[in-house]
Design a protein around this motif. Structure first.
Motif, PDB file in Angstrom:
ATOM      1  N   ARG A  25       0.825  -1.212   0.000  1.00 42.43           N
ATOM      2  CA  ARG A  25       0.000   0.000   0.000  1.00 42.43           C
ATOM      3  C   ARG A  25       0.854   1.254   0.000  1.00 42.43           C
ATOM      4  O   ARG A  25       1.857   1.333   0.725  1.00 42.43           O
ATOM      5  CB  ARG A  25      -0.909   0.016   1.228  1.00 42.43           C
ATOM      6  CG  ARG A  25      -2.030  -0.986   1.181  1.00 42.43           C
ATOM      7  CD  ARG A  25      -2.987  -0.702   0.069  1.00 42.43           C
ATOM      8  NE  ARG A  25      -4.194  -1.524   0.220  1.00 42.43           N
ATOM      9  CZ  ARG A  25      -5.088  -1.667  -0.758  1.00 42.43           C
ATOM     10  NH1 ARG A  25      -4.887  -1.088  -1.916  1.00 42.43           N
ATOM     11  NH2 ARG A  25      -6.154  -2.400  -0.564  1.00 42.43           N
ATOM     12  N   ARG A  26       0.419   2.265  -0.780  1.00 40.30           N
ATOM     13  CA  ARG A  26       1.088   3.570  -0.752  1.00 40.30           C
ATOM     14  C   ARG A  26       0.252   4.586   0.005  1.00 40.30           C
ATOM     15  O   ARG A  26       0.754   5.638   0.381  1.00 40.30           O
ATOM     16  CB  ARG A  26       1.333   4.056  -2.170  1.00 40.30           C
ATOM     17  CG  ARG A  26       2.481   3.343  -2.836  1.00 40.30           C
ATOM     18  CD  ARG A  26       2.588   3.770  -4.276  1.00 40.30           C
ATOM     19  NE  ARG A  26       2.825   5.217  -4.396  1.00 40.30           N
ATOM     20  CZ  ARG A  26       2.704   5.866  -5.541  1.00 40.30           C
ATOM     21  NH1 ARG A  26       2.346   5.233  -6.618  1.00 40.30           N
ATOM     22  NH2 ARG A  26       2.928   7.153  -5.588  1.00 40.30           N
ATOM     23  N   ASN A  27      -1.031   4.305   0.194  1.00 40.90           N
ATOM     24  CA  ASN A  27      -1.899   5.196   0.977  1.00 40.90           C
ATOM     25  C   ASN A  27      -1.656   4.907   2.462  1.00 40.90           C
ATOM     26  O   ASN A  27      -1.790   3.766   2.907  1.00 40.90           O
ATOM     27  CB  ASN A  27      -3.348   4.915   0.597  1.00 40.90           C
ATOM     28  CG  ASN A  27      -4.300   5.910   1.206  1.00 40.90           C
ATOM     29  OD1 ASN A  27      -4.021   6.449   2.269  1.00 40.90           O
ATOM     30  ND2 ASN A  27      -5.408   6.150   0.558  1.00 40.90           N
ATOM     31  N   VAL A  29      -3.252   5.513   5.144  1.00 40.16           N
ATOM     32  CA  VAL A  29      -4.368   5.019   5.959  1.00 40.16           C
ATOM     33  C   VAL A  29      -4.572   3.524   5.722  1.00 40.16           C
ATOM     34  O   VAL A  29      -4.836   2.757   6.652  1.00 40.16           O
ATOM     35  CB  VAL A  29      -5.653   5.810   5.641  1.00 40.16           C
ATOM     36  CG1 VAL A  29      -6.794   5.334   6.486  1.00 40.16           C
ATOM     37  CG2 VAL A  29      -5.431   7.284   5.857  1.00 40.16           C
ATOM     38  N   PHE A  86      -1.278  14.987   6.737  1.00 42.13           N
ATOM     39  CA  PHE A  86      -2.103  15.383   5.585  1.00 42.13           C
ATOM     40  C   PHE A  86      -2.375  16.889   5.614  1.00 42.13           C
ATOM     41  O   PHE A  86      -2.386  17.545   4.569  1.00 42.13           O
ATOM     42  CB  PHE A  86      -3.411  14.599   5.603  1.00 42.13           C
ATOM     43  CG  PHE A  86      -4.331  14.943   4.480  1.00 42.13           C
ATOM     44  CD1 PHE A  86      -4.074  14.462   3.207  1.00 42.13           C
ATOM     45  CD2 PHE A  86      -5.429  15.747   4.676  1.00 42.13           C
ATOM     46  CE1 PHE A  86      -4.899  14.779   2.152  1.00 42.13           C
ATOM     47  CE2 PHE A  86      -6.262  16.070   3.627  1.00 42.13           C
ATOM     48  CZ  PHE A  86      -5.994  15.586   2.360  1.00 42.13           C
ATOM     49  N   VAL A  92      -1.099  11.814   1.298  1.00 42.24           N
ATOM     50  CA  VAL A  92      -0.834  10.700   2.215  1.00 42.24           C
ATOM     51  C   VAL A  92      -0.045   9.606   1.492  1.00 42.24           C
ATOM     52  O   VAL A  92      -0.139   8.441   1.802  1.00 42.24           O
ATOM     53  CB  VAL A  92      -2.140  10.096   2.780  1.00 42.24           C
ATOM     54  CG1 VAL A  92      -2.714  10.952   3.870  1.00 42.24           C
ATOM     55  CG2 VAL A  92      -3.155   9.843   1.697  1.00 42.24           C
ATOM     56  N   ASP A  93       0.765  10.028   0.504  1.00 37.34           N
ATOM     57  CA  ASP A  93       1.536   9.055  -0.268  1.00 37.34           C
ATOM     58  C   ASP A  93       2.803   8.689   0.506  1.00 37.34           C
ATOM     59  O   ASP A  93       3.602   9.562   0.837  1.00 37.34           O
ATOM     60  CB  ASP A  93       1.898   9.657  -1.621  1.00 37.34           C
ATOM     61  CG  ASP A  93       2.387   8.594  -2.586  1.00 37.34           C
ATOM     62  OD1 ASP A  93       2.712   7.497  -2.099  1.00 37.34           O
ATOM     63  OD2 ASP A  93       2.432   8.863  -3.792  1.00 37.34           O
ATOM     64  N   ASP A  95       5.295   7.018  -0.647  1.00 39.48           N
ATOM     65  CA  ASP A  95       6.476   6.994  -1.510  1.00 39.48           C
ATOM     66  C   ASP A  95       7.068   8.375  -1.729  1.00 39.48           C
ATOM     67  O   ASP A  95       8.136   8.504  -2.298  1.00 39.48           O
ATOM     68  CB  ASP A  95       6.107   6.405  -2.874  1.00 39.48           C
ATOM     69  CG  ASP A  95       6.088   4.903  -2.835  1.00 39.48           C
ATOM     70  OD1 ASP A  95       6.202   4.369  -1.724  1.00 39.48           O
ATOM     71  OD2 ASP A  95       5.949   4.279  -3.892  1.00 39.48           O
TER      72      ASP A  95
END
Lengths: 102, 168
Positions: A25-27, A29, A86, A92-93, A95
């Motif tokens: 996951r990159r998000n 949350v 945020f 919220v990335d 990366d």
């Protein structure tokens, strides 16, 4: 009578899925979804020791309650940090390099 | 295969299917909702294993509180309604993550599965026994836990009150 291979297999698969979710996951949350899956694998393992009757002081029933409480506290803190990040960066990335804040 | 084994297999299947969809779906809100399915499956497995209290607490705290918090966080970070293309993972990343997950699962499975011997009689631990242990043997960790929750609450408030200029 119950085979212990089933619970062990379930805990193994849940932890594997959770680690996959954390890595893919990159998000920020959605990272927490993977963490919850890993923790639920640990829960299954703890409760299995209770079902096998191999625990002292009901540790197999009490420790899962502790794990759930600590997981809830951890999630609250993680979400507070993510929401603050945020507000500062409006993204919220995971990366994104740290120097690129607008 | 006993009846308990069959029931456990059914609930475990729900948990694994929900977990798989939760970590692979492209829709961010669906990921949180599939997590609900996975956690309900885990709660069912715990019921089959004879831990009613833990299963109920799991549903109350995880499904009732943690997933709702995650959904709120998704809304507050302006998650898109459709597929999340901004955070799409590259193929190499998916392959690497799948390899990592498979390696972890293989390692855990190779340690745990040899421990499972013949079928055992399921030990029934009554809730009164759990309560006795919780407020007897485990009372200090339990009290410590309430301090931890308070600290987490205060820390979350303190973190979310950081002003916008502080970081830059």
């Amino acid at each position: 009578m119950i085979h212990l291979a089933g619970p062990y297999l379930l805990a193994t698969v849940l932890v594997g899925l959770g680690v996959f979710g954390i890595a893919v996951r990159r998000n920020a949350v959605l990272l927490l979804v993977g963490v919850e899956l890993v923790l639920s694998g640990a829960l299954v393992l703890l409760v299995t020791t209770q079902a096998a009757g191999a625990d002292r002081w009901s540790a197999g029933s009490v420790l899962p309650l502790f794990v759930i409480t600590i997981a809830a506290a951890e999630t609250v803190l993680a979400l507070a940090v993510i929401l603050t990040a945020f507000r500062q960066r409006s993204r919220v990335d995971l990366d994104e390099p740290s120097g690129e804040a607008p | 295969m006993t009846a308990l084994d069959t029931a456990f297999a059914a609930t475990a299947l729900v948990a694994v299917a929900g977990g798989l969809l939760a970590v692979t779906t492209r829709h961010v809100v669906h990921a949180a909702l599939w997590l609900v399915v996975a956690l309900l499956g885990v709660a069912g497995s715990l019921l089959v294993l004879g831990a009613e209290l833990v299963a109920l607490v799991l549903v109350l705290v995880y499904v009732g509180a943690v997933v709702v918090l995650v959904l709120f966080a998704l809304m507050l970070t302006r998650a898109p309604i459709g597929p999340d293309l901004a955070h799409a993972a590259q193929p190499w990343r998916t392959v690497g993550a799948a390899l990592l997950g498979a390696a972890v699962a293989l390692l855990l499975g190779s340690v745990l599965l040899p421990l499972a011997g013949d079928p055992v009689q399921r030990a029934d631990v009554a809730t009164t026994q759990v309560a006795g242990a919780l407020f007897g043997t485990w009372v200090w960790p339990f009290e410590l836990l309430s301090a931890l929750l308070l600290a987490a609450l205060v820390a979350a408030l303190a973190v979310s009150r950081i002003p916008r200029e502080a970081a830059s």
